[in-house]
Scaffold this motif. Structure first.
Motif: not given
Ligand code: NAG
Ligand code: NAG
Ligand code: NAG
Ligand code: NAG
Ligand code: NAG
Ligand code: NAG
Ligand code: NAG
Ligand code: NAG
Ligand code: NAG
Ligand code: NAG
Ligand code: NAG
Ligand code: NAG
Length: 639
Positions: A482-488, A590-594, A598-599
């Motif tokens: 699920t994209p909630v909230d706001s993921f790929n 930042q990489l971890y948060y990407d 999921r970018k």
């Protein structure tokens, strides 16, 4: 297949039939409830409650505890009145916007009121139970409770000093799929408002009130065909992701799959019902079977995979019968699909849906229902100093002891991570102690879902001693579909050592949802109507299906210089070092948060200060209590 009508009639019957004895140790708080009809009793209770709340001498905590005590005695006298009283008080004191569906006992709505009232009857209102429930569910009342650390030493022999070491196979691995948190929204509709005020968006009742008030006559951000960032997964998204996984299964030869829960949408209580929950679960299991074919799936229940939401009663409460339909429905489907056999099906029905299997390579996979440590489950608020009201922890320990005796490795599969802030400290502490007792010689890894984010946590041997030498177990917290909230949307698979069953690598895939939009969410200008300013997006040509693309491997991402030997597993030591890297180095943070997002275009940038502390504590906390203490630190220690 269980007949739905029978199930709900059964529930109603159970509600009326269950009669509770007064089990409180002290009778000094006993309330004599007048023997009048329900309507008069409701008025009487309303007046009594107001007297409690009007007392300017009493603290908010005491008032809350007295309120519980009142609800308890009314429920013992007349099982229908307390839920109605809660609704009436909720409206009167404006506790929240949506009183009916929160507390209402109507079977078609939330039906939580009945369960709160059930728990009232079991609680020691003026002891730890009352204090804990008030602190957790009524703001500005009681202080947090300090439940004494449980002494579990009688549960097991001492931890072996030098357990036999299982040699790694070094070069032989097999693949296991891990997928989680579908949150299938059966009510999702393309074109509806995805930028709405109240969850759920993309549903018929989703509105942007400010836009409507200003006179805007279209949605601010229409829901898209394949899913939207602020909404749960439409059927098309669940189906597309499973189809892709199924196609990849042939090339990657997944030997089995773990599914860490949450099939049902984040709908408001008004829209939840037993049949809705039932239908969502059936459909998700069915789609998994359809696309994964002969690959066995070992599922666990999420907090949404219950009805009413998150509720699950222990046998010892006397109310477990209201929930047995879920374990029965699920275990039967798992058996029919060939994921578990008849023996395991029968076992799952006796352990609230928790179960254990041995895979063909000899790994013990233990799936445990984490609703017994989730804070939204009211049944976690009675007899809270008793470490195992449900019996599932002792069952888990029995499984692990058997593995220890046999020299067998185990995986723990659960939905809610034990360091989740919305989990209760008392039972997550029990869970943490179990992990410590059996790691790393028995438990090769733990798997969770729930947060929707791509995360991990490390369990340490001693409280608040977060050193590399003390790291003993790892929790793999997987990203959601699920994209909630706001993921790929995303999922992963693991490369697993054939002998130690340790994870050698995790391979992550995601789908850039913004490509499937018919407008570019990052190209807009603002327009204004009345005093409401709204974005107008540039149109774009959408992709017609989700593109599932390679994201990253944990080994490459968090050991960029390849200092960790190729033959060494991604165990607690590896993840301790990864935590250190992420905490100390802003570009890896930042990489971890990407990865966390999921970018997604909504990925936050530059985590420092409070965010850094939260990140740190999410890594080192093994239980809710440990993470809470960590968040209070004035200065973060070096990892
Ligand atoms: C409680 O206080 C309110 C407002 O001060 C008052 O209207 C109400 O009658 C009181 N109720 C009782 C039962 O004391
Ligand atoms: C007690 O509760 C009232 C609302 O019911 C709130 O306004 C007040 O701040 C609370 N007091 C404390 C000390 O938390
Ligand atoms: C793994 O290594 C062992 C010993 O080095 C060797 O005998 C075996 O053939 C290797 N297996 C594979 C699949 O490479
Ligand atoms: C809705 O908006 C469109 C374009 O913004 C306009 O042409 C139309 O008249 C509006 N309809 C109503 C009922 O206001
Ligand atoms: C709970 O009760 C059911 C029904 O009596 C029984 O079959 C089951 O074994 C019990 N489970 C546990 C964990 O005590
Ligand atoms: C059923 O599965 C369990 C768990 O994997 C296993 O221990 C048991 O031997 C199996 N029983 C049969 C009859 O295959
Ligand atoms: C509550 O917990 C105590 C131990 O802490 C136990 O003796 C008692 O039986 C429990 N009560 C119930 C109803 O399970
Ligand atoms: C992790 O693996 C490394 C390399 O094999 C080993 O030195 C370390 O002790 C392991 N850590 C744990 C917690 O098992
Ligand atoms: C894309 O747009 C969203 C809002 O529409 C915004 O929150 C986000 O920061 C933007 N992302 C980038 C990378 O510009
Ligand atoms: C549009 O308005 C929002 C606030 O409503 C603001 O944050 C944003 O920066 C504005 N965007 C542009 C392109 O002006
Ligand atoms: C990797 O090695 C380079 C060159 O020695 C060094 O500059 C860099 O800091 C190292 N990266 C990490 C994450 O250790
Ligand atoms: C989707 O979002 C990502 C991250 O912000 C961005 O790099 C990419 O260009 C966007 N793609 C489209 C088609 O908008």
């Amino acid at each position: 297949m269980v007949n739905l009508l029978e199930v709900s009639t059964g529930l109603l019957a159970a509600a009326g039939l269950v009669k509770r004895a007064d089990n409180s140790s002290s009778t000094s708080h006993h309330i004599e409830v007048p023997n009048v009809g329900n309507a008069a009793l409701l008025e009487w209770g309303f007046n009594e409650a107001q007297k409690i709340f009007n007392n300017s001498q009493a603290s908010n905590c005491t008032k809350c505890q007295e309120g519980i005590n009142l609800g308890k005695y009314i429920h013992l006298a007349a099982p229908d009145v307390t839920p109605d009283l809660l609704v009436k008080l909720c409206w009167h004191y404006n506790w929240q916007d949506d009183c009916d569906s929160w507390q209402g006992r109507d079977i078609t709505k939330g039906n939580n009121g009945k369960h709160i009232a059930n728990v009232f009857t079991l609680m020691d209102a003026f002891g730890l139970d009352g204090q804990a429930l008030c602190n957790w569910h009524a703001t500005d009342t009681c202080d947090p409770v300090q439940v004494p650390e449980p002494d579990l030493s009688s549960w097991w022999p001492e931890k072996p000093k030098n357990p036999p070491k299982i040699e790694s196979s070094y070069n032989e691995t097999f693949n296991v799929l891990h997928i989680s948190d579908f949150h299938l929204d059966l009510r999702y509709e393309e074109g509806l408002e995805s930028n709405c005020d109240d969850y759920m968006c993309c549903n018929s009742e989703s509105h942007n009130k400010r836009a409507i008030a200003a006179g805007l006559n279209h949605t601010v951000q229409p829901a898209q065909k394949l899913g939207s960032y602020h909404c749960d997964a439409p059927e098309s998204m669940v189906e597309d992701s499973l189809k892709t996984v199924g196609a990849m299964a042939d090339a990657r030869d997944f030997e089995f799959s773990i599914f860490t829960g949450d099939m049902v949408a984040h709908d408001l209580q008004d829209w939840l019902s037993l049949s809705h929950t039932y239908q969502s679960e059936e459909e998700v299991y069915y789609l998994m079977k359809k696309y994964l074919k002969d690959i066995p799936v070992y599922p666990t229940f999420g907090n949404h995979d219950s009805y009413p939401y998150a509720q699950l009663a222990q046998n010892s409460s006397g109310f477990a019968g209201d929930f047995s339909w879920n374990a029965e429905l699920s275990a039967k489907m798992w058996k029919d699909f060939g994921w578990i056999n008849e023996t395991t099906e029968a076992q799952a029905e006796h352990t609230y849906g928790s179960f254990a299997v041995t895979t063909k390579r000899g790994l013990r996979v233990i799936s445990i229902d984490s609703n017994f440590w989730y804070g939204a489950n009211y049944y976690n608020f009675w007899n809270i100093s008793e470490p195992d009201l449900s019996g599932t922890f002792k069952w888990l320990v029995g499984e692990l002891l058997e593995c220890e005796r046999q020299g067998q490795k185990a995986w723990i599969v659960a939905h809610v991570p034990s360091q989740e802030m919305a989990a209760v400290p008392w039972t997550t502490e029990v869970f943490r102690q179990v992990i410590r007792r059996f790691s790393p010689h028995v438990i090769a890894a733990n798997f969770f879902g729930h947060t929707h984010a791509d995360q991990f946590n490390v369990f340490y041997e001693e409280n608040n001693k977060w050193t590399e030498e003390s790291a003993i177990s790892v929790g793999w917290i997987i990203q959601s579909v699920t994209p909630v909230d706001s993921f790929n949307p995303a999922w992963r698979y693991y490369e697993v050592d054939t002998k130690t069953f340790e994870i050698m690598n995790s391979k992550n895939y995601y789908s850039p949802l913004n490509q499937t939009y018919d407008y570019d969410i990052n190209k807009s200008h603002n327009e204004t109507i009345g005093n409401f300013s709204y974005p107008v997006f540039e149109p774009q040509t959408p992709k017609q299906s989700l593109d599932w693309i390679w994201e990253y491997s944990a080994r490459d991402a968090y050991d960029p210089n390849n200092t960790w030997p190729d033959t060494a597993p991604l165990n607690a030591t590896f993840w301790h070092r990864a935590a250190k890297l992420i905490v100390e180095n802003p570009s890896y943070r930042q990489l971890y948060y990407d990865h966390y997002y999921r970018k997604s275009p909504y990925t936050p940038q530059g985590c420092t200060g409070k965010c850094l502390q939260q990140t740190f504590c999410s890594f080192v906390g093994g239980s809710q209590g440990e993470r809470t203490e960590c968040l209070k630190l004035k200065e973060l220690p070096t990892l």
